[in-house]
Design an enzyme around this catalytic site. Structure first.
Site, mmCIF file in Angstrom:
data_model
loop_
_atom_site.group_PDB
_atom_site.id
_atom_site.type_symbol
_atom_site.label_atom_id
_atom_site.label_comp_id
_atom_site.label_asym_id
_atom_site.label_seq_id
_atom_site.Cartn_x
_atom_site.Cartn_y
_atom_site.Cartn_z
ATOM 1 N N SER A 1 0.681 -1.223 -0.012
ATOM 2 C CA SER A 1 -0.029 -0.199 -0.163
ATOM 3 C C SER A 1 0.596 0.797 -0.132
ATOM 4 O O SER A 1 1.764 1.461 0.886
ATOM 5 C CB SER A 1 -0.887 0.035 0.960
ATOM 6 O OG SER A 1 -1.684 1.303 1.473
ATOM 7 N N LYS B 1 -13.880 -3.128 3.344
ATOM 8 C CA LYS B 1 -14.622 -2.023 3.092
ATOM 9 C C LYS B 1 -16.185 -1.917 3.197
ATOM 10 O O LYS B 1 -16.849 -1.251 3.995
ATOM 11 C CB LYS B 1 -14.661 -0.984 1.839
ATOM 12 C CG LYS B 1 -13.434 -0.775 1.170
ATOM 13 C CD LYS B 1 -13.560 0.225 -0.306
ATOM 14 C CE LYS B 1 -11.986 0.848 -0.577
ATOM 15 N NZ LYS B 1 -11.480 1.175 -1.445
ATOM 16 N N ASN C 1 -13.805 3.686 3.976
ATOM 17 C CA ASN C 1 -12.905 3.274 3.165
ATOM 18 C C ASN C 1 -12.463 4.215 4.278
ATOM 19 O O ASN C 1 -11.184 4.367 4.856
ATOM 20 C CB ASN C 1 -12.375 4.027 2.033
ATOM 21 C CG ASN C 1 -12.390 4.972 1.640
ATOM 22 O OD1 ASN C 1 -12.836 6.101 2.490
ATOM 23 N ND2 ASN C 1 -11.534 5.996 1.152
ATOM 24 N N ASP D 1 -13.405 7.904 -1.759
ATOM 25 C CA ASP D 1 -13.303 7.104 -2.911
ATOM 26 C C ASP D 1 -13.762 7.993 -3.947
ATOM 27 O O ASP D 1 -12.848 8.217 -4.995
ATOM 28 C CB ASP D 1 -14.294 6.041 -2.582
ATOM 29 C CG ASP D 1 -12.265 4.500 -2.794
ATOM 30 O OD1 ASP D 1 -11.217 5.082 -2.101
ATOM 31 O OD2 ASP D 1 -13.019 3.751 -2.249
ATOM 32 N N GLY E 1 -17.284 -2.307 -14.729
ATOM 33 C CA GLY E 1 -16.817 -3.631 -13.446
ATOM 34 C C GLY E 1 -18.523 -3.078 -12.260
ATOM 35 O O GLY E 1 -19.057 -1.801 -12.741
ATOM 36 N N GLY F 1 -16.668 -3.565 -5.581
ATOM 37 C CA GLY F 1 -16.113 -2.464 -4.637
ATOM 38 C C GLY F 1 -15.409 -1.039 -5.012
ATOM 39 O O GLY F 1 -16.366 -0.032 -4.652
ATOM 40 N N LEU G 1 -9.035 2.950 -12.827
ATOM 41 C CA LEU G 1 -8.917 3.520 -11.154
ATOM 42 C C LEU G 1 -7.568 2.559 -11.179
ATOM 43 O O LEU G 1 -6.780 2.994 -9.687
ATOM 44 C CB LEU G 1 -9.835 2.230 -10.442
ATOM 45 C CG LEU G 1 -10.918 2.814 -10.824
ATOM 46 C CD1 LEU G 1 -12.061 2.642 -9.882
ATOM 47 C CD2 LEU G 1 -11.126 4.259 -10.382
HETATM 48 N N1 LIG Z 1 -7.200 4.696 -7.780
HETATM 49 C C1 LIG Z 1 -7.330 4.590 -6.268
HETATM 50 O O1 LIG Z 1 -8.168 4.730 -5.484
HETATM 51 C C2 LIG Z 1 -8.769 2.878 -6.356
HETATM 52 C C3 LIG Z 1 -9.698 3.084 -5.242
HETATM 53 C C4 LIG Z 1 -10.202 1.730 -5.189
HETATM 54 C C5 LIG Z 1 -9.811 1.030 -6.440
HETATM 55 N N2 LIG Z 1 -8.463 0.850 -7.265
HETATM 56 C C6 LIG Z 1 -8.834 -0.226 -8.060
HETATM 57 O O2 LIG Z 1 -10.195 -0.632 -8.400
HETATM 58 C C7 LIG Z 1 -9.778 -1.212 -9.073
HETATM 59 C C8 LIG Z 1 -10.920 -2.496 -8.793
HETATM 60 O O3 LIG Z 1 -10.422 -3.149 -7.282
HETATM 61 P P1 LIG Z 1 -12.888 -3.791 -6.459
HETATM 62 O O4 LIG Z 1 -12.097 -2.775 -4.712
HETATM 63 O O5 LIG Z 1 -13.520 -3.366 -6.783
HETATM 64 O O6 LIG Z 1 -12.614 -5.295 -6.867
HETATM 65 P P2 LIG Z 1 -13.418 -5.674 -6.427
HETATM 66 O O7 LIG Z 1 -14.455 -5.559 -5.979
HETATM 67 O O8 LIG Z 1 -12.452 -7.093 -6.347
HETATM 68 O O9 LIG Z 1 -14.001 -5.950 -8.085
HETATM 69 C C9 LIG Z 1 -13.532 -6.569 -8.981
HETATM 70 C C10 LIG Z 1 -14.532 -6.016 -10.510
HETATM 71 O O10 LIG Z 1 -13.892 -6.266 -11.624
HETATM 72 C C11 LIG Z 1 -14.395 -7.378 -12.467
HETATM 73 N N3 LIG Z 1 -13.184 -8.693 -13.009
HETATM 74 C C12 LIG Z 1 -11.629 -9.084 -12.502
HETATM 75 N N4 LIG Z 1 -11.297 -9.592 -13.601
HETATM 76 C C13 LIG Z 1 -12.059 -9.478 -14.958
HETATM 77 C C14 LIG Z 1 -12.090 -9.356 -16.046
HETATM 78 N N5 LIG Z 1 -10.292 -10.201 -16.133
HETATM 79 N N6 LIG Z 1 -12.341 -9.480 -16.749
HETATM 80 C C15 LIG Z 1 -12.957 -8.649 -16.757
HETATM 81 N N7 LIG Z 1 -13.483 -7.847 -15.447
HETATM 82 C C16 LIG Z 1 -13.266 -8.340 -14.527
HETATM 83 C C17 LIG Z 1 -15.214 -8.070 -11.285
HETATM 84 O O11 LIG Z 1 -16.481 -8.535 -12.841
HETATM 85 P P3 LIG Z 1 -17.377 -9.876 -11.988
HETATM 86 O O12 LIG Z 1 -18.175 -8.870 -11.167
HETATM 87 O O13 LIG Z 1 -17.179 -10.112 -13.345
HETATM 88 O O14 LIG Z 1 -16.305 -10.717 -11.257
HETATM 89 C C18 LIG Z 1 -15.537 -6.870 -10.524
HETATM 90 O O15 LIG Z 1 -16.331 -6.232 -11.564
HETATM 91 C C19 LIG Z 1 -8.425 -2.540 -8.247
HETATM 92 O O16 LIG Z 1 -7.853 -2.306 -9.948
HETATM 93 C C20 LIG Z 1 -8.039 -1.928 -7.335
HETATM 94 O O17 LIG Z 1 -7.457 -1.160 -7.409
HETATM 95 C C21 LIG Z 1 -8.490 2.773 -7.337
#
Ligand SMILES: NC(=O)c1ccc[n+]([C@@H]2O[C@H](COP(=O)([O-])OP(=O)(O)OC[C@H]3O[C@@H](n4cnc5c(N)ncnc54)[C@H](OP(=O)(O)O)[C@@H]3O)[C@@H](O)[C@H]2O)c1
Length: 274
Positions: A17, A68, A89, A103, A128, A131, A216
Site C-alpha cells: 500500500s 470496505k 474507506n 473514493d 466493473g 467495491g 482506477l
Molecule cells: N485509485 C484508487 O484510489 C483506487 C481505489 C479503489 C480501487 N481501485 C482499483 O479498482 C480496481 C477494482 O477494485 P475493487 O475493489 O472494485 O475490486 P472488486 O470488488 O474485487 O471488483 C472487481 C471487478 O473487476 C471485475 N473483473 C475482475 N477480473 C476481470 C477480468 N479479467 N475481466 C473483466 N472484469 C474483471 C469483476 O467482475 P465480476 O463481478 O464479473 O467478478 C468486478 O466487477 C482495482 O484495480 C483497484 O486497485 C483504485
C-alpha cells in the site's frame, strides 16, 4: 515535539500500500505529528483489529480491499456517502466508530481539478461492478451525466448496482457484448482486470470523438485498458491522482488541514518510475 497520533491502513493484502508513504508526506507538508502504519487484516477480522488498534491509542484508519463493506457494517456513525455506497474507506473514533467514503470525491477531484475532465452532460461508461464502483457511482451521478452504463463480466452484479442507484440518476446495466454499437464520452475502468494484465472485451467504435478514458488502477506503464484507449486516440489517465486525492480527504477529516496534493502525486509518479 508532541507525541505522534497513530493512524493506519487495514486490508489484505496491504504490504504494498502507498497509503503510509502518502500520509507521511502529507504530515511533513502540513506539520502534523502523525505516525501511519499498514496492518494486514483478513476478511472477517476487522472488528477485533479495530478494538486492538483503539486500545493502542489509534485515532483513525483507512480501509482497503476486502474490508470496505465490513467497515460499513461496523460503523456507529456513517456519513451519507457511506450509507449510499454501503462501503467505507475512512474511520475515526469518537463515541463509537465514525465512517466516511472518500473514493468518490477523490476520483472527482482528480477528474475535474487535476485533469479538467467534466462529467456533467457526458455519456459515461463504467466497466466493473465491484467495491470501487460502488464507492464512485453516487458522486459521479450527482454530476449530472447524460447517462451512465455499468458493464460487468457478471451482468447480475451490474444490474443490482444499477437498481440500487436508480434514484440517483439515469443508470443502466449490461454485459460487455451488449456494448457493440454504443458510443461514450468518458469510460472509467473499475475492473481489476488490469491487475492481471487483462483487458475486458471492448468493441470497436466504443469511444466518441474526443473521448477520455480513466483506469482506477495505477502503474508505471500504461495499463492494458489505457494502452487500448490510446490506440483509439483517447486522452488517458490512471488512478494515481485518485489515490492521493482520496487520501487527502481522509487526512482532512482526521486533522482538519487540507494537504497540497500536486507535489505528492508528482513525487509518487517519479518514485514509480513513470
Ligand atoms: N485509485 C484508487 O484510489 C483506487 C481505489 C479503489 C480501487 N481501485 C482499483 O479498482 C480496481 C477494482 O477494485 P475493487 O475493489 O472494485 O475490486 P472488486 O470488488 O474485487 O471488483 C472487481 C471487478 O473487476 C471485475 N473483473 C475482475 N477480473 C476481470 C477480468 N479479467 N475481466 C473483466 N472484469 C474483471 C469483476 O467482475 P465480476 O463481478 O464479473 O467478478 C468486478 O466487477 C482495482 O484495480 C483497484 O486497485 C483504485
Amino acid at each position: 515535539m508532541p507525541e505522534a497520533d497513530l493512524y493506519c491502513v487495514m486490508g489484505d493484502p496491504v504490504a504494498h500500500s502507498k497509503s503510509p508513504r502518502i500520509h507521511t508526506l502529507f504530515a511533513a507538508q502540513t506539520g502534523q505529528a502523525i505516525r501511519y502504519e499498514a496492518r494486514r487484516v483478513p476478511a472477517g477480522q476487522l472488528a477485533g483489529a479495530l478494538r486492538a488498534f483503539r486500545a493502542e491509542g489509534g485515532r483513525g484508519c483507512n480501509i482497503t480491499v476486502p474490508l470496505k463493506e465490513e467497515a460499513f457494517r461496523l460503523a456507529d456513525h456513517p456519513t451519507g456517502r457511506v450509507l449510499q455506497a454501503r462501503a467505507a474507506n475512512t474511520l475515526w473514533f469518537r463515541d463509537g466508530i465514525h465512517a466516511d467514503n472518500t473514493d468518490g470525491i477523490g476520483l472527482l477531484r482528480d477528474l475535474r481539478q487535476n485533469l479538467g475532465w467534466e462529467v456533467g452532460g457526458m455519456r459515461l461508461l463504467i466497466l466493473g461492478a465491484g467495491g470501487a464502483v460502488r464507492g464512485i457511482l453516487g458522486p459521479l451521478l450527482e454530476q449530472g451525466p447524460e447517462l451512465v452504463v455499468i458493464a460487468n463480466r457478471t451482468v447480475r452484479r451490474a444490474r443490482e448496482l444499477a437498481g440500487e442507484f436508480a434514484a440517483c440518476g439515469p443508470v443502466d446495466a449490461c454485459g460487455f457484448e451488449a456494448l457493440a454499437g454504443r458510443r461514450f464520452d468518458l469510460v472509467i475502468n473499475g475492473t481489476s482486470a488490469s491487475l492481471g494484465g487483462e483487458l475486458p472485451p471492448l468493441p470497436e467504435g466504443l469511444l466518441a470523438e474526443g473521448a477520455r478514458c480513466y483506469d482506477l488502477m495505477y502503474a508505471a506503464r500504461p495499463t492494458p485498458f489505457l494502452a487500448w484507449a490510446a490506440q483509439w486516440g483517447a486522452a488517458t489517465s490512471d488512478g494515481l491522482g485518485m489515490l492521493v486525492e482520496q487520501a487527502a480527504e481522509s487526512f482532512c477529516i482526521w486533522r482538519g488541514v487540507r494537504p497540497d496534493t500536486a507535489p505528492v502525486i508528482a513525487l509518487l509518479r517519479r518514485e514509480m518510475g513513470g
